[in-house]
Scaffold this motif. Structure first.
Motif, PDB file in Angstrom:
ATOM      1  N   GLY A   1       0.788  -1.229   0.000  1.00 53.08           N
ATOM      2  CA  GLY A   1       0.000   0.000   0.000  1.00 53.08           C
ATOM      3  C   GLY A   1       0.813   1.269   0.000  1.00 53.08           C
ATOM      4  N   THR A   2       2.152   1.158  -0.065  1.00 55.68           N
ATOM      5  CA  THR A   2       2.996   2.351  -0.008  1.00 55.68           C
ATOM      6  C   THR A   2       3.374   2.879  -1.389  1.00 55.68           C
ATOM      7  OG1 THR A   2       4.978   0.964   0.187  1.00 55.68           O
ATOM      8  CG2 THR A   2       3.960   1.745   2.240  1.00 55.68           C
ATOM      9  N   ASN A   3       3.018   2.157  -2.464  1.00 52.22           N
ATOM     10  CA  ASN A   3       3.266   2.682  -3.809  1.00 52.22           C
ATOM     11  C   ASN A   3       2.240   2.104  -4.780  1.00 52.22           C
ATOM     12  OD1 ASN A   3       4.129   0.080  -4.385  1.00 52.22           O
ATOM     13  ND2 ASN A   3       6.281   0.634  -4.710  1.00 52.22           N
ATOM     14  N   SER A   4       2.412   2.397  -6.053  1.00 55.14           N
ATOM     15  CA  SER A   4       1.407   2.027  -7.046  1.00 55.14           C
ATOM     16  C   SER A   4       1.967   1.126  -8.133  1.00 55.14           C
ATOM     17  CB  SER A   4       0.821   3.289  -7.706  1.00 55.14           C
ATOM     18  OG  SER A   4       0.263   4.156  -6.743  1.00 55.14           O
ATOM     19  N   ASN A   5       1.063   0.425  -8.817  1.00 54.41           N
ATOM     20  CA  ASN A   5       1.398  -0.284 -10.042  1.00 54.41           C
ATOM     21  C   ASN A   5       0.522   0.281 -11.157  1.00 54.41           C
ATOM     22  OD1 ASN A   5      -1.163  -1.343  -9.627  1.00 54.41           O
ATOM     23  ND2 ASN A   5      -0.452  -3.377  -9.048  1.00 54.41           N
ATOM     24  N   GLY A   6       0.423  -0.420 -12.275  1.00 54.90           N
ATOM     25  CA  GLY A   6      -0.368   0.091 -13.384  1.00 54.90           C
ATOM     26  C   GLY A   6      -1.846   0.173 -13.109  1.00 54.90           C
ATOM     27  N   ASN A   7      -2.306  -0.501 -12.062  1.00 57.27           N
ATOM     28  CA  ASN A   7      -3.740  -0.498 -11.734  1.00 57.27           C
ATOM     29  C   ASN A   7      -4.095   0.446 -10.589  1.00 57.27           C
ATOM     30  OD1 ASN A   7      -4.103  -2.490 -13.673  1.00 57.27           O
ATOM     31  ND2 ASN A   7      -3.876  -4.165 -12.206  1.00 57.27           N
ATOM     32  N   GLY A   8      -3.099   1.117 -10.009  1.00 55.46           N
ATOM     33  CA  GLY A   8      -3.350   1.979  -8.860  1.00 55.46           C
ATOM     34  C   GLY A   8      -2.502   1.546  -7.673  1.00 55.46           C
ATOM     35  N   ILE A   9      -2.986   1.801  -6.466  1.00 55.01           N
ATOM     36  CA  ILE A   9      -2.255   1.434  -5.260  1.00 55.01           C
ATOM     37  C   ILE A   9      -2.131  -0.092  -5.184  1.00 55.01           C
ATOM     38  CG2 ILE A   9      -2.225   1.484  -2.739  1.00 55.01           C
ATOM     39  CD1 ILE A   9      -1.701   4.173  -4.003  1.00 55.01           C
TER      40      ILE A   9
ATOM     41  N   LEU B   1       1.483  -9.205 -14.825  1.00 55.09           N
ATOM     42  CA  LEU B   1       1.265  -9.757 -13.479  1.00 55.09           C
ATOM     43  C   LEU B   1       0.665  -8.744 -12.510  1.00 55.09           C
ATOM     44  CD1 LEU B   1       4.603 -11.774 -12.958  1.00 55.09           C
ATOM     45  CD2 LEU B   1       2.356 -12.660 -13.655  1.00 55.09           C
ATOM     46  N   THR B   2       0.210  -7.605 -13.008  1.00 54.96           N
ATOM     47  CA  THR B   2      -0.290  -6.572 -12.102  1.00 54.96           C
ATOM     48  C   THR B   2      -1.571  -6.987 -11.380  1.00 54.96           C
ATOM     49  OG1 THR B   2      -1.420  -5.503 -13.964  1.00 54.96           O
ATOM     50  CG2 THR B   2       0.768  -4.653 -13.353  1.00 54.96           C
ATOM     51  N   SER B   3      -2.292  -7.956 -11.926  1.00 60.38           N
ATOM     52  CA  SER B   3      -3.503  -8.442 -11.260  1.00 60.38           C
ATOM     53  C   SER B   3      -3.236  -9.707 -10.449  1.00 60.38           C
ATOM     54  CB  SER B   3      -4.608  -8.722 -12.292  1.00 60.38           C
ATOM     55  OG  SER B   3      -5.023  -7.523 -12.928  1.00 60.38           O
ATOM     56  N   GLU B   4      -2.004 -10.188 -10.493  1.00 61.81           N
ATOM     57  CA  GLU B   4      -1.618 -11.379  -9.741  1.00 61.81           C
ATOM     58  C   GLU B   4      -0.971 -10.987  -8.414  1.00 61.81           C
ATOM     59  OE1 GLU B   4      -2.533 -14.305 -10.710  1.00 61.81           O
ATOM     60  OE2 GLU B   4      -3.207 -13.668 -12.701  1.00 61.81           O
ATOM     61  N   ASN B   5      -1.008 -11.892  -7.448  1.00 61.58           N
ATOM     62  CA  ASN B   5      -0.421 -11.597  -6.130  1.00 61.58           C
ATOM     63  C   ASN B   5       0.258 -12.811  -5.531  1.00 61.58           C
ATOM     64  OD1 ASN B   5      -2.769 -13.021  -4.703  1.00 61.58           O
ATOM     65  ND2 ASN B   5      -3.827 -11.364  -5.784  1.00 61.58           N
ATOM     66  N   TYR B   6       0.663 -13.771  -6.384  1.00 59.51           N
ATOM     67  CA  TYR B   6       1.344 -14.951  -5.856  1.00 59.51           C
ATOM     68  C   TYR B   6       2.690 -14.585  -5.234  1.00 59.51           C
ATOM     69  CZ  TYR B   6       3.713 -15.117 -10.512  1.00 59.51           C
ATOM     70  OH  TYR B   6       4.422 -14.838 -11.664  1.00 59.51           O
ATOM     71  N   LEU B   7       3.178 -15.479  -4.372  1.00 60.12           N
ATOM     72  CA  LEU B   7       4.435 -15.295  -3.632  1.00 60.12           C
ATOM     73  C   LEU B   7       4.372 -14.090  -2.708  1.00 60.12           C
ATOM     74  CD1 LEU B   7       6.993 -16.260  -6.426  1.00 60.12           C
ATOM     75  CD2 LEU B   7       5.624 -17.722  -4.910  1.00 60.12           C
ATOM     76  N   ARG B   8       3.171 -13.866  -2.179  1.00 55.90           N
ATOM     77  CA  ARG B   8       2.931 -12.841  -1.156  1.00 55.90           C
ATOM     78  C   ARG B   8       1.951 -13.432  -0.145  1.00 55.90           C
ATOM     79  NH1 ARG B   8       4.523  -7.712  -2.939  1.00 55.90           N
ATOM     80  NH2 ARG B   8       5.058  -7.676  -5.163  1.00 55.90           N
TER      81      ARG B   8
ATOM     82  N   TYR C   1       8.143  -9.903 -10.044  1.00 56.68           N
ATOM     83  CA  TYR C   1       7.305  -9.721  -8.866  1.00 56.68           C
ATOM     84  C   TYR C   1       5.846  -9.583  -9.274  1.00 56.68           C
ATOM     85  CZ  TYR C   1      11.307  -8.888  -5.789  1.00 56.68           C
ATOM     86  OH  TYR C   1      12.457  -9.029  -5.050  1.00 56.68           O
ATOM     87  N   SER C   2       4.989 -10.389  -8.632  1.00 58.33           N
ATOM     88  CA  SER C   2       3.559 -10.219  -8.865  1.00 58.33           C
ATOM     89  C   SER C   2       3.141  -8.819  -8.421  1.00 58.33           C
ATOM     90  CB  SER C   2       2.763 -11.269  -8.078  1.00 58.33           C
ATOM     91  OG  SER C   2       2.890 -11.053  -6.678  1.00 58.33           O
ATOM     92  N   MET C   3       2.046  -8.342  -8.967  1.00 56.79           N
ATOM     93  CA  MET C   3       1.478  -7.016  -8.717  1.00 56.79           C
ATOM     94  C   MET C   3       2.216  -5.901  -9.440  1.00 56.79           C
ATOM     95  SD  MET C   3       0.349  -7.212  -4.671  1.00 56.79           S
ATOM     96  CE  MET C   3      -0.995  -6.019  -4.865  1.00 56.79           C
ATOM     97  N   TYR C   4       3.397  -6.184 -10.035  1.00 51.88           N
ATOM     98  CA  TYR C   4       4.183  -5.127 -10.666  1.00 51.88           C
ATOM     99  C   TYR C   4       4.679  -5.470 -12.075  1.00 51.88           C
ATOM    100  CZ  TYR C   4       4.367  -3.004  -6.016  1.00 51.88           C
ATOM    101  OH  TYR C   4       4.028  -2.443  -4.804  1.00 51.88           O
ATOM    102  N   ALA C   5       5.151  -6.686 -12.281  1.00 48.84           N
ATOM    103  CA  ALA C   5       5.733  -7.048 -13.577  1.00 48.84           C
ATOM    104  C   ALA C   5       4.671  -7.039 -14.675  1.00 48.84           C
ATOM    105  CB  ALA C   5       6.384  -8.426 -13.492  1.00 48.84           C
TER     106      ALA C   5
END
Length: 285
Positions: A87-95, A164-171, A157-161
């Motif tokens: 929650g401290t930064n954003s990706n292509g979809n927002g926070i 993978l921005t809609s993925e959250n695996y390995l978290r 990294y999921s959520m960023y690459a």
């Protein structure tokens, strides 16, 4: 020059007295040395109130678990990097905030929770992290929580690459049990250009507080022995990691160059049967 003469019995008495004196001196020397505490070393920073910790090793059907020996010190504070997903930064979809996702409190972090669906491939790996409270004589931090994340075997990294921005695996988030231990089932992370292989984590005082990065009490990283890295990356699926690792070292890494003594995990197992990774993490709660 002393020309006086002594009898044989007198000479023997003088020799025995000298030997006794030397033995007494040695006893005092060793006693003094034992009283001086050894200087503790810590990877990446110093911590006050170092306490001697015990060591336990147990072997069972799920592998060998080893608790770190030596001094119990606060693990160094490290950067969360550009891909924290807290929650401290954003990706292509927002926070980007995995902490707000339903189902993120879990042990097996290989598959994304909604809205994601993908599963990360790689060498099966079990992480066993024991959290201890340095401020309370290294007592097990039962009830503390850990948010953990790392890249996949391809270094993404999921959520960023891309893709993978809609993925959250390995978290995932875990609450420490009565021994202060959190356990995650994951895959062995890859090695991307510019960094030695590592896993990120944040420690929170409780599971209830692990919903906002503002509540974190420690952000850090840990790594793995070179022997394990070379073994894992010798497999075909990690060939890119092998090439990246060849151009780096702990000494040149921007996080681990100042030492890894508190951030070097113990590893058992192999690439075929999977790895068990253990580390004791000292924090102040």
């Amino acid at each position: 020059m002393d020309h006086s003469h002594h009898s044989l019995s007198e000479d023997l008495e003088r020799m025995l007295a000298t030997q006794a004196s030397r033995r007494q001196s040695l006893r005092w020397l060793f006693a003094s040395a034992a009283a001086v505490p050894l200087a503790s070393c810590g990877g990446g920073g110093s911590a006050s109130g170092d306490i001697v910790a015990s060591s336990t090793t147990s072997t069972g059907g799920t592998g060998t678990t080893t608790t770190t020996t030596g001094t119990c010190s606060v693990i160094p504070e490290e950067t969360g990097g550009p891909y924290p997903g807290d929650g401290t930064n954003s990706n292509g979809n927002g926070i980007a905030n995995a902490l707000a996702l339903s189902g993120i409190v879990r042990s097996d972090i290989r598959t994304s929770v909604s809205p994601g669906s993908k599963t990360a491939a790689g060498i099966p790996t079990t992480l066993k992290l024991q959290i201890v409270n340095v401020g309370a004589s290294c007592a097990s931090a039962a009830g503390a929580a850990v948010y953990l994340w790392h890249c996949d075997r391809d270094g993404n990294y999921s959520m960023y690459a891309s893709g993978l921005t809609s993925e959250n695996y390995l978290r995932g988030v875990q609450e420490a049990d009565s021994t202060g231990t959190v356990t995650f089932t994951t895959v062995f992370p890859g090695c991307y250009s510019g960094r030695m292989p590592h896993i990120h984590f944040e420690v929170y005082a409780s599971l209830a507080k692990a919903t906002s990065a503002a509540n974190r009490v420690k952000t850090s990283q840990f790594t793995f022995p070179m022997a394990t890295l070379n073994e894992a990356y010798a497999t075909t699926a990690y060939s890119t990691s092998s090439r990246n690792l060849a151009s780096m070292s702990y000494a040149t890494d921007n996080v681990f160059s100042d030492g890894t003594s508190l951030q070097m995990a113990s590893v058992s197992g192999d690439p075929v049967n999977g790895y068990v990774v253990t580390l004791t993490i000292g924090v102040s709660l």
